[in-house]
Scaffold this motif. Structure first.
Motif, PDB file in Angstrom:
ATOM      1  N   HIS A 118      36.025  64.417 106.928  1.00 26.84           N
ATOM      2  CA  HIS A 118      36.789  65.635 107.225  1.00 26.84           C
ATOM      3  C   HIS A 118      35.995  66.641 108.036  1.00 26.84           C
ATOM      4  CE1 HIS A 118      40.414  64.684 105.093  1.00 26.84           C
ATOM      5  NE2 HIS A 118      39.764  64.442 103.963  1.00 26.84           N
ATOM      6  N   PHE A 119      34.726  66.374 108.274  1.00 24.38           N
ATOM      7  CA  PHE A 119      33.901  67.325 109.024  1.00 24.38           C
ATOM      8  C   PHE A 119      33.363  66.664 110.295  1.00 24.38           C
ATOM      9  CE2 PHE A 119      33.366  69.634 104.941  1.00 24.38           C
ATOM     10  CZ  PHE A 119      33.760  70.881 105.394  1.00 24.38           C
ATOM     11  N   PRO A 120      33.933  66.963 111.461  1.00 22.29           N
ATOM     12  CA  PRO A 120      33.404  66.397 112.715  1.00 22.29           C
ATOM     13  C   PRO A 120      32.218  67.203 113.228  1.00 22.29           C
ATOM     14  CG  PRO A 120      35.336  67.717 113.198  1.00 22.29           C
ATOM     15  CD  PRO A 120      35.147  67.775 111.704  1.00 22.29           C
ATOM     16  N   PHE A 121      31.194  67.385 112.374  1.00 20.72           N
ATOM     17  CA  PHE A 121      30.063  68.216 112.764  1.00 20.72           C
ATOM     18  C   PHE A 121      29.354  67.654 114.002  1.00 20.72           C
ATOM     19  CE2 PHE A 121      29.265  70.182 108.328  1.00 20.72           C
ATOM     20  CZ  PHE A 121      30.148  71.204 108.633  1.00 20.72           C
ATOM     21  N   THR A 122      29.241  66.325 114.075  1.00 24.13           N
ATOM     22  CA  THR A 122      28.516  65.737 115.194  1.00 24.13           C
ATOM     23  C   THR A 122      29.153  66.112 116.521  1.00 24.13           C
ATOM     24  OG1 THR A 122      27.846  63.872 113.808  1.00 24.13           O
ATOM     25  CG2 THR A 122      27.677  63.570 116.182  1.00 24.13           C
ATOM     26  N   GLU A 123      30.505  66.099 116.579  1.00 33.90           N
ATOM     27  CA  GLU A 123      31.182  66.428 117.829  1.00 33.90           C
ATOM     28  C   GLU A 123      31.213  67.924 118.098  1.00 33.90           C
ATOM     29  OE1 GLU A 123      33.316  64.815 115.386  1.00 33.90           O
ATOM     30  OE2 GLU A 123      32.518  62.838 115.871  1.00 33.90           O
ATOM     31  N   ARG A 124      31.161  68.757 117.035  1.00 34.29           N
ATOM     32  CA  ARG A 124      31.362  70.189 117.219  1.00 34.29           C
ATOM     33  C   ARG A 124      30.051  70.968 117.347  1.00 34.29           C
ATOM     34  NH1 ARG A 124      35.968  72.239 115.935  1.00 34.29           N
ATOM     35  NH2 ARG A 124      35.211  73.792 117.418  1.00 34.29           N
ATOM     36  N   ILE A 125      29.105  70.703 116.473  1.00 30.14           N
ATOM     37  CA  ILE A 125      27.837  71.448 116.521  1.00 30.14           C
ATOM     38  C   ILE A 125      26.668  70.520 116.837  1.00 30.14           C
ATOM     39  CG2 ILE A 125      28.649  73.240 114.945  1.00 30.14           C
ATOM     40  CD1 ILE A 125      27.086  71.884 112.716  1.00 30.14           C
ATOM     41  N   PHE A 126      26.973  69.234 117.102  1.00 32.74           N
ATOM     42  CA  PHE A 126      25.986  68.244 117.545  1.00 32.74           C
ATOM     43  C   PHE A 126      24.859  68.056 116.533  1.00 32.74           C
ATOM     44  CE2 PHE A 126      28.057  70.016 121.253  1.00 32.74           C
ATOM     45  CZ  PHE A 126      28.513  68.876 121.874  1.00 32.74           C
ATOM     46  N   GLN A 127      25.202  68.155 115.259  1.00 29.36           N
ATOM     47  CA  GLN A 127      24.216  67.889 114.221  1.00 29.36           C
ATOM     48  C   GLN A 127      24.941  67.478 112.953  1.00 29.36           C
ATOM     49  OE1 GLN A 127      21.719  71.149 112.839  1.00 29.36           O
ATOM     50  NE2 GLN A 127      19.967  69.791 112.618  1.00 29.36           N
ATOM     51  N   MET A 128      24.456  66.387 112.349  1.00 29.35           N
ATOM     52  CA  MET A 128      24.979  65.941 111.068  1.00 29.35           C
ATOM     53  C   MET A 128      23.900  65.129 110.387  1.00 29.35           C
ATOM     54  SD  MET A 128      27.291  66.124 108.881  1.00 29.35           S
ATOM     55  CE  MET A 128      27.783  65.344 107.361  1.00 29.35           C
ATOM     56  N   ALA A 129      23.824  65.229 109.070  1.00 27.33           N
ATOM     57  CA  ALA A 129      22.808  64.501 108.317  1.00 27.33           C
ATOM     58  C   ALA A 129      22.874  63.012 108.638  1.00 27.33           C
ATOM     59  CB  ALA A 129      23.007  64.737 106.815  1.00 27.33           C
ATOM     60  N   HIS A 130      21.692  62.406 108.864  1.00 32.57           N
ATOM     61  CA  HIS A 130      21.551  60.969 109.109  1.00 32.57           C
ATOM     62  C   HIS A 130      22.250  60.530 110.399  1.00 32.57           C
ATOM     63  CE1 HIS A 130      20.193  61.170 105.008  1.00 32.57           C
ATOM     64  NE2 HIS A 130      21.394  61.453 104.567  1.00 32.57           N
ATOM     65  N   SER A 131      22.477  61.439 111.337  1.00 34.94           N
ATOM     66  CA  SER A 131      23.128  61.086 112.599  1.00 34.94           C
ATOM     67  C   SER A 131      22.310  61.607 113.772  1.00 34.94           C
ATOM     68  CB  SER A 131      24.560  61.659 112.647  1.00 34.94           C
ATOM     69  OG  SER A 131      25.364  61.104 111.647  1.00 34.94           O
ATOM     70  N   PHE A 132      21.054  61.189 113.831  1.00 34.10           N
ATOM     71  CA  PHE A 132      20.190  61.630 114.918  1.00 34.10           C
ATOM     72  C   PHE A 132      20.711  61.089 116.254  1.00 34.10           C
ATOM     73  CE2 PHE A 132      17.045  61.150 111.340  1.00 34.10           C
ATOM     74  CZ  PHE A 132      16.940  62.505 111.087  1.00 34.10           C
ATOM     75  N   PRO A 133      20.719  61.899 117.290  1.00 39.03           N
ATOM     76  CA  PRO A 133      21.155  61.404 118.603  1.00 39.03           C
ATOM     77  C   PRO A 133      20.141  60.480 119.263  1.00 39.03           C
ATOM     78  CG  PRO A 133      20.401  63.673 118.791  1.00 39.03           C
ATOM     79  CD  PRO A 133      20.395  63.352 117.331  1.00 39.03           C
ATOM     80  N   SER A 134      18.876  60.566 118.853  1.00 41.30           N
ATOM     81  CA  SER A 134      17.839  59.715 119.436  1.00 41.30           C
ATOM     82  C   SER A 134      16.674  59.657 118.461  1.00 41.30           C
ATOM     83  CB  SER A 134      17.363  60.269 120.789  1.00 41.30           C
ATOM     84  OG  SER A 134      16.538  61.409 120.598  1.00 41.30           O
TER      85      SER A 134
END
Length: 782
Positions: free
Chosen positions: A436-452
């Motif tokens: 329910h929280f698209p944090f990765t798409e909105r604030i570009f940060q989410m636990a355990h979802s490093f971009p690199s």
């Protein structure tokens, strides 16, 4: 009953050998009743260079040959009859103990003599049990190749058909050694060379020098040394003397040092036992081995190696031992404690810690203690974190007046802080964290979802504006550009007013925005349920300040919030919502330091006015991943292609897999070039004359090669983040530090009186940094 054998057995004491066991130089497999055990020796290194080397080869001398240290059990014996007609067919010792048995050179001689034979430079070894390497009586020459950086490669010379490729004269396996002063340098490689050690070495055609070497060993101490002397002057470890027979060593005690004397006197066989500053017991051999270039003054310390150049069946074990040794070296390196301290302080306290603060935390990491907290063991994180949170560098009241103290808060931390402190409540049993929280798409940060692999931001990041001008680091600033700030505020405002939903670009998912009315939580998966127990506006805002800013809300900002809260009364819920929105918009919520206003209004920048004339744009596409450019554009139909094949062998692109680019109308070396098969759009652009390739363009300080780059260029080449920064700056000589290539272009046009604006998609780009205002605008990718 039947014996129960353990999988692993560690002996408490030595066991005397019996009968044939006493003839074995190296125990490898042991039989206990009907069970076989592999002997795992303690981690051990060999010295890379040695004297009196002997050739070893397989049973057929037409296979690879190599050189071996005669003092070590590297090979089996191979015995010949003297004067056997030149056929030189050898046999094993008639009473050898097991196949693959290895002995040292001296033991091999003794075995052959017992059979009335002698060692020889055989052509073939006959008989059963003929496996692995065998000693010959042929001498080897050990030499080195020295490249322009002073790194060396091992070269073995022997009377052999084939020398192992790892030590063949053409090998390029260079490694670092520690020279005692200067080293042989080819005068053709650089001005000021020394003619390859004043002629004692030979110049190589492809650069560097070829030198023959010899090894000297000597004792370092002739009397009891101090602990610091042992740790600073001895480099070779030793087995625990207690594992030898009781009469092997005698003990002598000094201040913090135990000396184990072989033969009752100080010699190169003496072992010293000391405890280092980390509490580790170190056993060091009283020896230093120096490799000398023959007939010259050039020398370096002998290098250790975990991996054998000969027998490879234990390569996996030795590689693991080497990795473990490297990890230990890094863990106990003098820079490790301050490095970890500074990085953890950045996460827990402040982006720019002062040296005293870092030193205090590093000390707790080393000692494992902060006051009474911690186990007292090196690297104790409980003590380390206690120091970070409780040290005066974090708690002192004077830090409130320090503009360098504090940090910008991470977007995810801020979002979760609001949701938790304002008591998020699930609606209708929904699981709020389940997609329910698209944090990765909105604030570009989410636990355990490093971009690199570099996580969300770099610890050394220097932002634009005044903090950057003051050379302050701010890792989190990489996530606080205009699109991300707006997305963050929209998401939190929406959560406050409508609950977690899609209303007004909220953090929720789905498309239903039919009930987007403030205070209506019908379509929300969750809402903020916090309700203050106070009725007085000042008390309500004080409580919110405590929960959202740790009580740091400034007097002026607090008064603004109180007045806004009162303006919504008697609707207390509306007052709570406006107060929450204002506080999360405040600098006290966005950062961890105390905010001091200068009283000056911030003047808005005037909007640029269109002039109605055409403009020109430079578009820079930054591909941040690793690109193997040598396989992107490949030379074809010219001699350069064969150079490419030779250098890239094993990973080269063949011509039948490439897209062909015609360069016959140019003055290029090759008439055709090949493009990687995946780059079909680039092929179309080239053929339509809309695309050019700039090859061999980069950030080197001057032309160089792979042997000399370290001393020839200032650019840092071997980390993705450094290379990305270098390619955006394109300023290897640091002529205009902290500016990017596009920023300097913009500066030059601005000086000519032209109107220039800089934009970046998605996040900050160092390539746009220049010396003129306004700073680059960052726009969202959508």
């Amino acid at each position: 009953g039947a014996c129960q054998f353990q999988m692993t057995v560690t002996l408490d004491s030595n066991i005397e050998c019996d009968t044939k066991e006493c003839q074995v130089d190296e125990a490898r497999v042991l039989k206990v009743h009907d069970v076989y055990y592999e002997y795992i020796r303690p981690p051990c290194v060999e010295q890379v260079f040695f004297n009196d080397s002997k050739k070893v080869t397989y049973k057929n001398s037409f296979r690879h040959s190599s050189c071996a240290n005669p003092l070590l059990p590297h090979a089996a014996e191979a015995c010949c009859t003297e004067g056997n007609g030149g056929t030189l067919t050898a046999t094993r010792y008639t009473e050898y103990v097991f196949d693959h048995e290895r002995v040292n050179f001296s033991a091999a001689n003794v075995r052959c003599s017992r059979d009335g034979l002698s060692q020889c430079d055989f052509n073939f070894v006959q008989g059963d049990g003929v496996v692995g390497l065998h000693w010959t009586n042929s001498a080897c020459q050990i030499a080195i190749k020295v490249n322009p950086e002073g790194k060396v490669a091992i070269v073995y010379e022997a009377m052999a058909n084939i020398i192992h490729p790892n030590v063949h004269k053409d090998n390029m396996n260079y490694f670092k050694v520690y020279w005692n002063g200067d080293f042989p340098r080819n005068s053709l490689d650089e001005n000021g060379g020394n003619s390859c050690g004043n002629g004692e070495c030979s110049p190589l055609e492809d650069g560097g020098c070829f030198c023959y070497i010899e090894v000297d060993e000597e004792a370092v101490f002739s009397k009891m040394p101090r602990t610091d002397e042992v740790l600073s002057k001895l480099y070779i470890g030793a087995y625990d003397p207690l594992t030898y027979n009781d009469d092997m060593f005698s003990k002598e005690f000094g201040e913090g040092v135990i000396a184990y004397l072989a033969g009752g006197a100080y010699s190169s066989s003496t072992v010293f036992e000391v405890e280092d500053s980390f509490g580790r017991v170190r056993l060091m051999k009283n020896s230093i081995e120096t490799v000398r270039v023959k007939n010259s003054e050039y020398s370096f310390r002998n290098a250790p190696s975990f991996m054998s150049l000969l027998n490879e069946e234990s390569a996996e074990r030795d590689a693991l031992n080497e990795v473990n040794a490297l990890v230990d070296h890094l863990l106990y390196h003098q820079n490790t404690a301050p490095f970890i301290a500074s990085r953890l302080i950045q996460r827990f306290a402040t982006s720019n810690p002062d040296p005293i603060y870092v030193s205090s935390v590093a000390k707790s990491f080393r000692t494992g203690k902060y006051g009474s907290l911690g186990s007292g063991k090196y690297g104790d994180l409980a003590a380390t974190v206690s120091a970070i949170l409780l040290d005066p560098g974090s708690q002192s009241a004077v830090l409130d007046a320090d503009p360098y103290h504090g940090s910008i808060r991470e977007p995810l931390t801020k979002a979760l802080h609001v949701l938790r402190s304002m008591e998020i409540k699930l609606e209708n049993g929904k699981k709020v964290l389940e997609n329910h929280f698209p944090f990765t798409e909105r604030i570009f940060q989410m636990a355990h979802s490093f971009p690199s692999v570099f996580s969300f931001f770099l610890p050394e990041n220097i932002p634009s504006g005044r903090p950057g001008e003051a050379e302050l680091t701010s890792p989190e600033a990489m996530l606080t550009d205009m699109p991300k700030i707006i997305n963050m505020l929209n998401g939190l405002f929406s959560a406050i007013k409508y609950g977690v939903s899609r209303c007004n670009n909220g953090f929720g998912r789905g498309d239903n925005e039919s009930n987007c009315q403030e205070g209506n939580f019908t379509d929300a998966v969750a809402r903020l349920s916090f309700d203050s127990q106070f009725s007085d506006a000042n008390d309500v805002v004080t409580e919110l300040s405590t929960l959202l800013t740790g009580g740091r809300l400034g007097v002026q900002n607090k008064q603004i919030v109180i007045e806004a809260y009162i303006s919504k009364l008697p609707d207390k819920e509306a007052g709570m919502r406006i107060a929450q929105q204002l506080i999360i918009s405040s600098p006290e919520f966005q950062s961890s330091n105390t905010v001091v206003k200068n009283g000056q209004p911030r003047l808005p920048l005037p909007d640029p006015q269109p002039k109605g004339v055409p403009y020109k744009a430079v578009v820079y596409i930054m591909l941040t991943g690793g690109a193997d450019s040598f396989n992107m554009l490949v030379p074809m139909r010219c001699s350069t292609y064969y150079d490419y094949i030779r250098i890239r062998r094993g990973v080269e692109q063949r011509t039948n897999s490439l897209l062909k680019l015609d360069a016959t109308d140019s003055n290029q070396t090759c008439s055709f070039y090949g493009l990687h098969s995946k780059l079909k759009t680039a092929e179309q652009l080239y053929n339509s004359r809309d695309l050019l390739f700039f090859a061999n363009a980069g950030v080197l300080t001057k032309p160089t090669d792979k042997h000399s780059y370290a001393k020839d260029t200032l650019s840092r080449l071997f980390a993705h983040n450094h290379m990305q920064r270098e390619i955006q700056h394109l300023d290897p000589h640091l002529v205009d530090a902290r500016t990017g290539v596009l920023g300097r272009m913009s500066d030059a046009l601005t000086r000519e009186g032209l109107k220039v604006h800089r934009f970046n998609i998605h996040d900050r780009a160092e390539g746009l940094e220049g010396n003129y205002r306004p700073d680059p605008f960052i726009v969202d990718a959508s």
